[in-house]
Design a protein around this motif. Structure first.
Motif, PDB file in Angstrom:
ATOM      1  N   ASP A  89     -31.809 142.131 136.804  1.00 38.57           N
ATOM      2  CA  ASP A  89     -30.469 141.573 137.042  1.00 38.57           C
ATOM      3  C   ASP A  89     -30.360 140.153 136.509  1.00 38.57           C
ATOM      4  OD1 ASP A  89     -29.645 143.903 138.248  1.00 38.57           O
ATOM      5  OD2 ASP A  89     -29.908 143.160 140.297  1.00 38.57           O
ATOM      6  N   GLN A  90     -31.395 139.344 136.766  1.00 39.37           N
ATOM      7  CA  GLN A  90     -31.384 137.955 136.273  1.00 39.37           C
ATOM      8  C   GLN A  90     -31.396 137.925 134.745  1.00 39.37           C
ATOM      9  OE1 GLN A  90     -34.810 136.915 138.754  1.00 39.37           O
ATOM     10  NE2 GLN A  90     -33.717 135.087 139.404  1.00 39.37           N
ATOM     11  N   ALA A  91     -32.195 138.787 134.152  1.00 35.10           N
ATOM     12  CA  ALA A  91     -32.264 138.835 132.683  1.00 35.10           C
ATOM     13  C   ALA A  91     -30.890 139.188 132.113  1.00 35.10           C
ATOM     14  CB  ALA A  91     -33.316 139.847 132.233  1.00 35.10           C
ATOM     15  N   GLN A  92     -30.227 140.161 132.725  1.00 39.01           N
ATOM     16  CA  GLN A  92     -28.907 140.574 132.236  1.00 39.01           C
ATOM     17  C   GLN A  92     -27.885 139.462 132.442  1.00 39.01           C
ATOM     18  OE1 GLN A  92     -27.743 144.719 132.190  1.00 39.01           O
ATOM     19  NE2 GLN A  92     -29.264 145.135 133.778  1.00 39.01           N
ATOM     20  N   GLN A  93     -27.987 138.749 133.561  1.00 42.05           N
ATOM     21  CA  GLN A  93     -27.082 137.636 133.840  1.00 42.05           C
ATOM     22  C   GLN A  93     -27.239 136.528 132.799  1.00 42.05           C
ATOM     23  OE1 GLN A  93     -24.679 137.475 136.263  1.00 42.05           O
ATOM     24  NE2 GLN A  93     -24.099 135.565 135.256  1.00 42.05           N
ATOM     25  N   GLU A  94     -28.494 136.223 132.462  1.00 39.52           N
ATOM     26  CA  GLU A  94     -28.762 135.182 131.457  1.00 39.52           C
ATOM     27  C   GLU A  94     -28.201 135.564 130.094  1.00 39.52           C
ATOM     28  OE1 GLU A  94     -32.968 134.496 131.563  1.00 39.52           O
ATOM     29  OE2 GLU A  94     -32.841 133.577 133.552  1.00 39.52           O
ATOM     30  N   ILE A  95     -28.350 136.827 129.728  1.00 39.92           N
ATOM     31  CA  ILE A  95     -27.804 137.305 128.455  1.00 39.92           C
ATOM     32  C   ILE A  95     -26.284 137.121 128.452  1.00 39.92           C
ATOM     33  CG2 ILE A  95     -27.365 139.376 127.060  1.00 39.92           C
ATOM     34  CD1 ILE A  95     -30.242 140.315 127.944  1.00 39.92           C
ATOM     35  N   ALA A  96     -25.632 137.507 129.549  1.00 42.70           N
ATOM     36  CA  ALA A  96     -24.178 137.362 129.656  1.00 42.70           C
ATOM     37  C   ALA A  96     -23.767 135.896 129.522  1.00 42.70           C
ATOM     38  CB  ALA A  96     -23.686 137.941 130.984  1.00 42.70           C
ATOM     39  N   GLU A  97     -24.522 135.000 130.154  1.00 41.28           N
ATOM     40  CA  GLU A  97     -24.208 133.563 130.077  1.00 41.28           C
ATOM     41  C   GLU A  97     -24.391 133.026 128.659  1.00 41.28           C
ATOM     42  OE1 GLU A  97     -26.625 131.821 133.176  1.00 41.28           O
ATOM     43  OE2 GLU A  97     -25.440 132.799 134.749  1.00 41.28           O
ATOM     44  N   GLU A  98     -25.457 133.438 127.998  1.00 36.77           N
ATOM     45  CA  GLU A  98     -25.686 132.977 126.618  1.00 36.77           C
ATOM     46  C   GLU A  98     -24.533 133.399 125.712  1.00 36.77           C
ATOM     47  OE1 GLU A  98     -29.524 134.505 125.442  1.00 36.77           O
ATOM     48  OE2 GLU A  98     -30.436 133.510 127.173  1.00 36.77           O
ATOM     49  N   PHE A  99     -24.117 134.653 125.835  1.00 38.90           N
ATOM     50  CA  PHE A  99     -23.038 135.153 124.975  1.00 38.90           C
ATOM     51  C   PHE A  99     -21.699 134.499 125.326  1.00 38.90           C
ATOM     52  CE2 PHE A  99     -26.082 138.043 123.386  1.00 38.90           C
ATOM     53  CZ  PHE A  99     -25.585 138.502 122.177  1.00 38.90           C
ATOM     54  N   ALA A 100     -21.526 134.118 126.593  1.00 35.90           N
ATOM     55  CA  ALA A 100     -20.288 133.459 127.002  1.00 35.90           C
ATOM     56  C   ALA A 100     -20.126 132.107 126.296  1.00 35.90           C
ATOM     57  CB  ALA A 100     -20.266 133.275 128.524  1.00 35.90           C
ATOM     58  N   PHE A 101     -21.236 131.460 125.957  1.00 36.04           N
ATOM     59  CA  PHE A 101     -21.178 130.163 125.268  1.00 36.04           C
ATOM     60  C   PHE A 101     -20.752 130.304 123.818  1.00 36.04           C
ATOM     61  CE2 PHE A 101     -24.185 128.640 128.590  1.00 36.04           C
ATOM     62  CZ  PHE A 101     -23.436 127.560 129.013  1.00 36.04           C
ATOM     63  N   LEU A 102     -20.929 131.494 123.255  1.00 36.05           N
ATOM     64  CA  LEU A 102     -20.620 131.692 121.845  1.00 36.05           C
ATOM     65  C   LEU A 102     -19.141 132.006 121.698  1.00 36.05           C
ATOM     66  CD1 LEU A 102     -23.738 133.872 121.108  1.00 36.05           C
ATOM     67  CD2 LEU A 102     -23.445 131.491 120.485  1.00 36.05           C
ATOM     68  N   GLY A 103     -18.529 131.396 120.712  1.00 39.45           N
ATOM     69  CA  GLY A 103     -17.095 131.554 120.543  1.00 39.45           C
ATOM     70  C   GLY A 103     -16.659 132.949 120.165  1.00 39.45           C
ATOM     71  N   ASP A 104     -16.693 133.247 118.889  1.00 42.37           N
ATOM     72  CA  ASP A 104     -16.157 134.527 118.426  1.00 42.37           C
ATOM     73  C   ASP A 104     -17.286 135.486 118.083  1.00 42.37           C
ATOM     74  OD1 ASP A 104     -17.250 133.554 116.114  1.00 42.37           O
ATOM     75  OD2 ASP A 104     -15.335 133.103 115.167  1.00 42.37           O
ATOM     76  N   TRP A 105     -16.887 136.665 117.628  1.00 40.93           N
ATOM     77  CA  TRP A 105     -17.900 137.680 117.356  1.00 40.93           C
ATOM     78  C   TRP A 105     -18.732 137.389 116.116  1.00 40.93           C
ATOM     79  CZ3 TRP A 105     -20.830 141.061 119.700  1.00 40.93           C
ATOM     80  CH2 TRP A 105     -20.542 141.262 121.043  1.00 40.93           C
ATOM     81  N   SER A 106     -18.233 136.579 115.195  1.00 46.67           N
ATOM     82  CA  SER A 106     -19.100 136.247 114.053  1.00 46.67           C
ATOM     83  C   SER A 106     -20.277 135.403 114.555  1.00 46.67           C
ATOM     84  CB  SER A 106     -18.327 135.547 112.943  1.00 46.67           C
ATOM     85  OG  SER A 106     -17.849 134.312 113.383  1.00 46.67           O
ATOM     86  N   GLU A 107     -20.033 134.507 115.517  1.00 47.25           N
ATOM     87  CA  GLU A 107     -21.121 133.711 116.113  1.00 47.25           C
ATOM     88  C   GLU A 107     -22.067 134.599 116.908  1.00 47.25           C
ATOM     89  OE1 GLU A 107     -20.094 130.234 118.466  1.00 47.25           O
ATOM     90  OE2 GLU A 107     -18.503 129.726 117.056  1.00 47.25           O
ATOM     91  N   ARG A 108     -21.492 135.569 117.629  1.00 51.30           N
ATOM     92  CA  ARG A 108     -22.313 136.459 118.443  1.00 51.30           C
ATOM     93  C   ARG A 108     -23.192 137.349 117.571  1.00 51.30           C
ATOM     94  NH1 ARG A 108     -18.724 137.975 123.773  1.00 51.30           N
ATOM     95  NH2 ARG A 108     -18.332 135.807 124.340  1.00 51.30           N
TER      96      ARG A 108
END
Length: 143
Positions: free
Chosen positions: A10-29
């Motif tokens: 759960d923590q690993a998945q939460q961290e992944i979600a937080e990292e992606f939230a910092f990225l703007g658009d899908w080209s950055e992702r």
């Protein structure tokens, strides 16, 4: 063992979600996924065999389990940069866990980061196939 091994899935998945939230658009992702894929440990050429291949992926993907029901480790690679990034995320959530935890963990991060909407159907099917194979190895070990 990596630093995330002490974290729950759960923590690993939460961290992944937080990292992606910092990225703007899908080209950055996508660029972030490619960067993650480049950080995968080297995968031995001799393991790139049909026995370890994940079928159902458009690109070539190999997944090798090791360990036992108490702690399973996975190595994987792909010939696709973006798929390698997806592998890095999957391994972060599922590798170095007990077989029971692997089987019980749903890949919620896929929805959380919006991957489901942004992957092509073939990549989406490939990701599903990879997760099914990984959970199959875990179920067999737990068996």
């Amino acid at each position: 063992m990596n630093a995330t091994a002490t974290h729950s899935t759960d923590q690993a998945q939460q961290e992944i979600a937080e990292e992606f939230a910092f990225l703007g658009d899908w080209s950055e992702r996508y660029q972030y996924l490619i960067d993650l894929g480049r950080q995968l440990p080297p995968f031995p050429e001799e393991r790139k065999t049909d026995a370890w291949r994940v079928h159902g992926c458009q690109s070539m993907v190999w997944l090798v389990p090791s360990g036992n029901a108490a702690c399973m480790h996975f190595e994987a690679t792909s010939d696709s940069a973006i798929v390698s990034g997806l592998i890095a995320l999957v391994l972060r959530v599922y590798s170095d866990r007990s077989a029971a935890e692997i089987v019980a963990t749903e890949p919620d991060f896929i929805q959380a980061i919006g991957l489901a909407k942004h992957l092509s159907p073939t990549r989406s099917n490939g990701l599903t196939a990879m997760l099914a194979k990984l959970k199959g190895y875990a179920a067999a070990a737990a068996g």
